[in-house]
Each structure stands twice: as structure tokens, then as C-alpha cells.
Motif scaffolding. Structure first.
Motif, PDB file in Angstrom:
ATOM      1  N   ALA A 164     134.908 114.410-101.789  1.00 52.42           N
ATOM      2  CA  ALA A 164     135.344 113.664-100.434  1.00 52.42           C
ATOM      3  C   ALA A 164     135.796 114.574 -99.625  1.00 52.42           C
ATOM      4  O   ALA A 164     135.413 114.534 -98.158  1.00 52.42           O
ATOM      5  CB  ALA A 164     136.497 112.594-100.788  1.00 52.42           C
ATOM      6  N   GLU A 188     128.412 110.531 -92.631  1.00 54.41           N
ATOM      7  CA  GLU A 188     129.418 109.514 -91.949  1.00 54.41           C
ATOM      8  C   GLU A 188     130.197 109.968 -90.738  1.00 54.41           C
ATOM      9  O   GLU A 188     129.780 111.065 -90.203  1.00 54.41           O
ATOM     10  CB  GLU A 188     130.361 109.258 -92.883  1.00 54.41           C
ATOM     11  N   THR A 217     137.757 103.444 -92.526  1.00 54.28           N
ATOM     12  CA  THR A 217     138.957 103.688 -93.113  1.00 54.28           C
ATOM     13  C   THR A 217     139.795 104.657 -92.273  1.00 54.28           C
ATOM     14  O   THR A 217     139.383 105.434 -91.758  1.00 54.28           O
ATOM     15  CB  THR A 217     139.091 104.244 -94.555  1.00 54.28           C
ATOM     16  N   ARG A 258     131.747 105.818 -97.592  1.00 52.38           N
ATOM     17  CA  ARG A 258     132.494 106.471 -98.728  1.00 52.38           C
ATOM     18  C   ARG A 258     132.258 107.896 -98.778  1.00 52.38           C
ATOM     19  O   ARG A 258     131.135 108.349 -98.688  1.00 52.38           O
ATOM     20  CB  ARG A 258     132.336 105.816-100.022  1.00 52.38           C
ATOM     21  N   PRO A 303     138.488 107.230 -98.468  1.00 46.99           N
ATOM     22  CA  PRO A 303     137.503 106.434 -99.157  1.00 46.99           C
ATOM     23  C   PRO A 303     136.596 107.211-100.122  1.00 46.99           C
ATOM     24  O   PRO A 303     135.562 107.817 -99.812  1.00 46.99           O
ATOM     25  CB  PRO A 303     136.641 105.711 -97.903  1.00 46.99           C
ATOM     26  N   LEU A 304     136.922 107.410-101.481  1.00 46.99           N
ATOM     27  CA  LEU A 304     136.113 108.002-102.691  1.00 46.99           C
ATOM     28  C   LEU A 304     134.981 107.235-102.897  1.00 46.99           C
ATOM     29  O   LEU A 304     134.785 106.003-102.947  1.00 46.99           O
ATOM     30  CB  LEU A 304     137.196 108.123-103.588  1.00 46.99           C
ATOM     31  N   ALA A 305     134.176 108.040-103.503  1.00 48.78           N
ATOM     32  CA  ALA A 305     132.872 107.591-104.165  1.00 48.78           C
ATOM     33  C   ALA A 305     133.139 106.811-105.279  1.00 48.78           C
ATOM     34  O   ALA A 305     134.084 107.083-106.183  1.00 48.78           O
ATOM     35  CB  ALA A 305     131.924 108.737-104.387  1.00 48.78           C
ATOM     36  N   ARG A 306     132.213 105.576-105.449  1.00 50.71           N
ATOM     37  CA  ARG A 306     132.537 104.935-106.587  1.00 50.71           C
ATOM     38  C   ARG A 306     131.443 105.416-107.677  1.00 50.71           C
ATOM     39  O   ARG A 306     130.301 105.963-107.496  1.00 50.71           O
ATOM     40  CB  ARG A 306     131.866 103.346-106.510  1.00 50.71           C
ATOM     41  N   ARG A 326     136.308 113.157-107.670  1.00 54.06           N
ATOM     42  CA  ARG A 326     136.138 112.418-106.179  1.00 54.06           C
ATOM     43  C   ARG A 326     136.591 112.878-105.432  1.00 54.06           C
ATOM     44  O   ARG A 326     136.104 112.918-104.041  1.00 54.06           O
ATOM     45  CB  ARG A 326     136.604 110.867-106.796  1.00 54.06           C
ATOM     46  N   GLU A 334     129.862 110.768-101.905  1.00 56.38           N
ATOM     47  CA  GLU A 334     128.619 110.160-102.369  1.00 56.38           C
ATOM     48  C   GLU A 334     127.400 111.046-102.406  1.00 56.38           C
ATOM     49  O   GLU A 334     126.770 111.148-103.579  1.00 56.38           O
ATOM     50  CB  GLU A 334     128.463 108.807-101.802  1.00 56.38           C
ATOM     51  N   ASP A 372     127.215 113.678 -96.163  1.00 55.38           N
ATOM     52  CA  ASP A 372     127.280 112.402 -96.080  1.00 55.38           C
ATOM     53  C   ASP A 372     126.796 111.745 -95.045  1.00 55.38           C
ATOM     54  O   ASP A 372     126.386 110.382 -94.767  1.00 55.38           O
ATOM     55  CB  ASP A 372     128.790 112.079 -96.341  1.00 55.38           C
TER      56      ASP A 372
END
Length: 323
Positions: free
Chosen positions: A257, A265, A288, A158, A238-241, A253, A161, A263
Motif C-alpha cells: 500500500a 487511485e 478513506t 484499496r 485501505p489495504l488490498a484484500r 499488505r 492491489e 494503482d
């Protein structure tokens, strides 16, 4: 000498091809036939990458290695050993250094990356430089330059985050709680080593890099290396919760992102003929599809209202005066 011995005692893990580690002018590393070596280095600077009054020294030790190891993951490789150079004040050679080394040691064990040596000097502000040596099977390293028009763009995890964690730490104005799960992505990032190696081994990714400076800054680098453009879809990111207790960041968010850094990622392109081999998750990590590689060398974002706009580059740039 006493500090060097302490570093060796606390973090010097034997094995993984290091023939000669701390104690000589240089380290000796035994390579293996059939593999290409990966070399990367990264700065971690007080006031720029961490704040002494807000970040635990343990988290600083973990993250300075994770950042560099993430570059190895982005090429589909495995880390083997690392060098760390430290510049710090005399007042930091006690508890702060011990906690820093504890975090560094935990990260080294987690990533299977052995300390081989480094250097120390004295300075008021803390400067950390980490050099990582990794390896990848010959001819299988995934570069930034292989993306082609029609390839689909994917991101792991995500996005945003780590940026959210940093914002929460700054707002609290207190030392970060290392047990707060919302802050862990910022404090203790996990390089996507297994995913990177899997993508390289299966030859699924045509191009790949890690997201260290933010999607809006890193994507242009991948596109420039490949000589292509890209089209992102905001609704697919895919956004942060955001926890219920921190809903004030709900509306930010998408911005986090797109432009948030740290991140670590993976951002990778996949030819359409191989799309069916990409799972929705890998080792519990979300994967994603976020856009497409285009022939035209433009960077476009389809915003939440469905309108195409130019993707602004507002990620991390150490030489930019205003973010």
C-alpha cells in the motif's frame, strides 16, 4: 501504410471533437469555450512497464491508455482524444499487434477517448507513447499545489492491489490470466474519472493527484508542490484484500500500500469545513481518510504500533538502481 490503415480501422472512433484524425500530418481538435484543455503523455516500455512473456498484449493496450487518462482524472477533467506512437519489431506486427489494438480500442470506448493519430517505427523492444488531450471547465482544474495545513488526506480504492497482482504474475512465471479478478487491478486499471470530475465540480479537493508510482513516492510530490508536509496513519490505509489461497502476501499488505505502484487511485486533500461532504464511497469505490496535511515540511508515518517514523520513499523510480 498497411499498418496505419489497420490501426485506423480497428481503433479509429469518430466524433468527440476530432475534425481530422488519422491520414494527415497532424490531428485537428475543436476546443470549446469555457473549457481548459489538458495535455498529458506517458511511456509504456517493454521490460520496464510490462513483460512480453507474462503480460497479454490486450492488457498492454488497455493499460497504456489508462495510465495517461489517469492524469486527466487527477485534475478533475475528461479525456477527449489521444495519440499513440509505437515502436515494435516486425514479428510483433501480426497477432500481438491485433491483440494490443483490441485492448486499446476497449479502453478508448470505456474512457470515452478517441484515437486521433500517432506514429510507428521499428525496434526490437516494444516502446509505446500515449498522448491524451482532455478538458476541464475553466478555472476548476484541481492541482497538486493547493493543499493547506489542516486539510485531511483521502485515497480512493484499496492501495497495493496492483503491486500484489504483479507479484503473483511474477511468481507464477506464466502468462497472466486476464480473467483472474485478483490480477485485474494490475492488468486493467480503471482511472477514477467520475470521482475526479465530481470532486472538481463540487470544489471539494484543495489538491489532487493520481497514485501511479506508489503512495510513498507520490505524496512527497503533492506536498512539495503545496509547500507542506503530511502525517499518514498506517492503521487507516485501505489495504488490498488477499484471497485465502494467496495468504503468503498477507503480511506484505502495508508495504504494498505504501510503496506499490500502478494503482491509479486518487490522492486528494480536503479542507476540514468540507469533510462532511465526502462520502465513504463513490460509485462503489471506497474513499478513506488516511492522514493530514501539516505545516512542517516533513513526511511522517504513524506505524501500526502507534509510533511516529519518517515515511521512507520506496515507490517506483525508473532511475533508482534498487527499489
Amino acid at each position: 501504410m498497411e499498418r496505419i490503415e489497420r490501426i485506423a480501422t480497428r481503433t479509429g472512433i469518430r466524433g468527440s471533437g476530432v475534425c481530422l484524425g488519422i491520414g494527415d500530418d497532424a490531428a485537428l481538435f475543436q476546443g470549446r469555450s469555457g473549457f481548459d484543455e489538458i495535455l498529458t503523455c506517458d511511456w509504456f516500455v517493454e521490460g520496464t512497464h510490462f513483460l512480453r512473456h507474462l503480460h497479454q498484449a490486450d492488457a498492454v493496450g488497455w493499460k497504456c491508455l489508462a495510465r495517461a487518462v489517469s492524469d486527466v482524472a487527477a485534475m478533475g477533467g475528461a479525456p477527449r482524444c489521444f495519440l499513440v506512437s509505437l515502436a515494435l519489431g516486425a514479428s510483433d506486427t501480426g497477432p500481438w499487434l491485433d491483440q494490443f489494438l483490441n485492448g486499446l480500442r476497449r479502453a478508448a470506448r470505456r474512457f470515452g477517448c478517441v484515437l486521433a493519430g500517432g506514429d510507428t517505427t521499428q525496434r526490437k523492444d516494444i516502446l509505446i507513447n500515449v498522448t491524451v488531450v482532455g478538458e476541464v471547465r475553466a478555472g476548476t482544474a484541481v492541482l497538486r499545489s493547493g493543499a493547506r495545513p489542516g486539510d485531511m488526506l483521502f485515497a480512493s480504492g484499496r492501495l497495493g492491489e496492483a503491486e500484489m497482482g504483479l507479484r503473483l504474475i511474477r511468481e507464477s512465471k506464466r502468462r497472466a490470466n486476464s480473467r483472474d479478478r485478483v490480477l485485474r487491478k494490475h492488468l486493467y486499471p480503471e482511472p477514477r474519472l467520475r470521482l475526479g470530475r465530481w470532486l472538481a465540480k463540487k470544489r471539494l479537493a484543495s489538491a489532487m493527484m493520481d497514485l501511479s508510482d506508489g503512495l510513498s513516492t507520490d505524496l512527497p510530490r503533492l506536498c512539495a508542490a503545496s509547500g507542506v508536509g503530511a502525517r499518514l496513519e498506517a492503521r487507516k490505509l485501505p489495504l488490498a484484500r488477499v484471497p485465502t489461497s494467496r495468504r503468503k502476501h498477507e503480511d506484505d499488505r502495508l508495504e504494498m500500500a505504501l510503496h506499490g505502484g500502478d494503482d491509479y487511485e486518487l490522492l486528494f486533500a480536503v479542507p476540514r469545513l468540507k469533510l462532511k461532504q465526502i462520502p465513504r464511497s463513490f460509485d462503489g469505490i471506497l474513499i478513506t481518510a488516511i492522514g493530514e496535511i501539516k505545516k512542517e515540511r516533513t513526511l511522517l508515518l504513524v506505524n501500526e504500533s502507534g509510533r511516529e517514523v519518517s515515511l521512507p520513499n520506496r515507490g517506483w523510480d525508473p532511475f533508482r538502481r534498487k527499489r
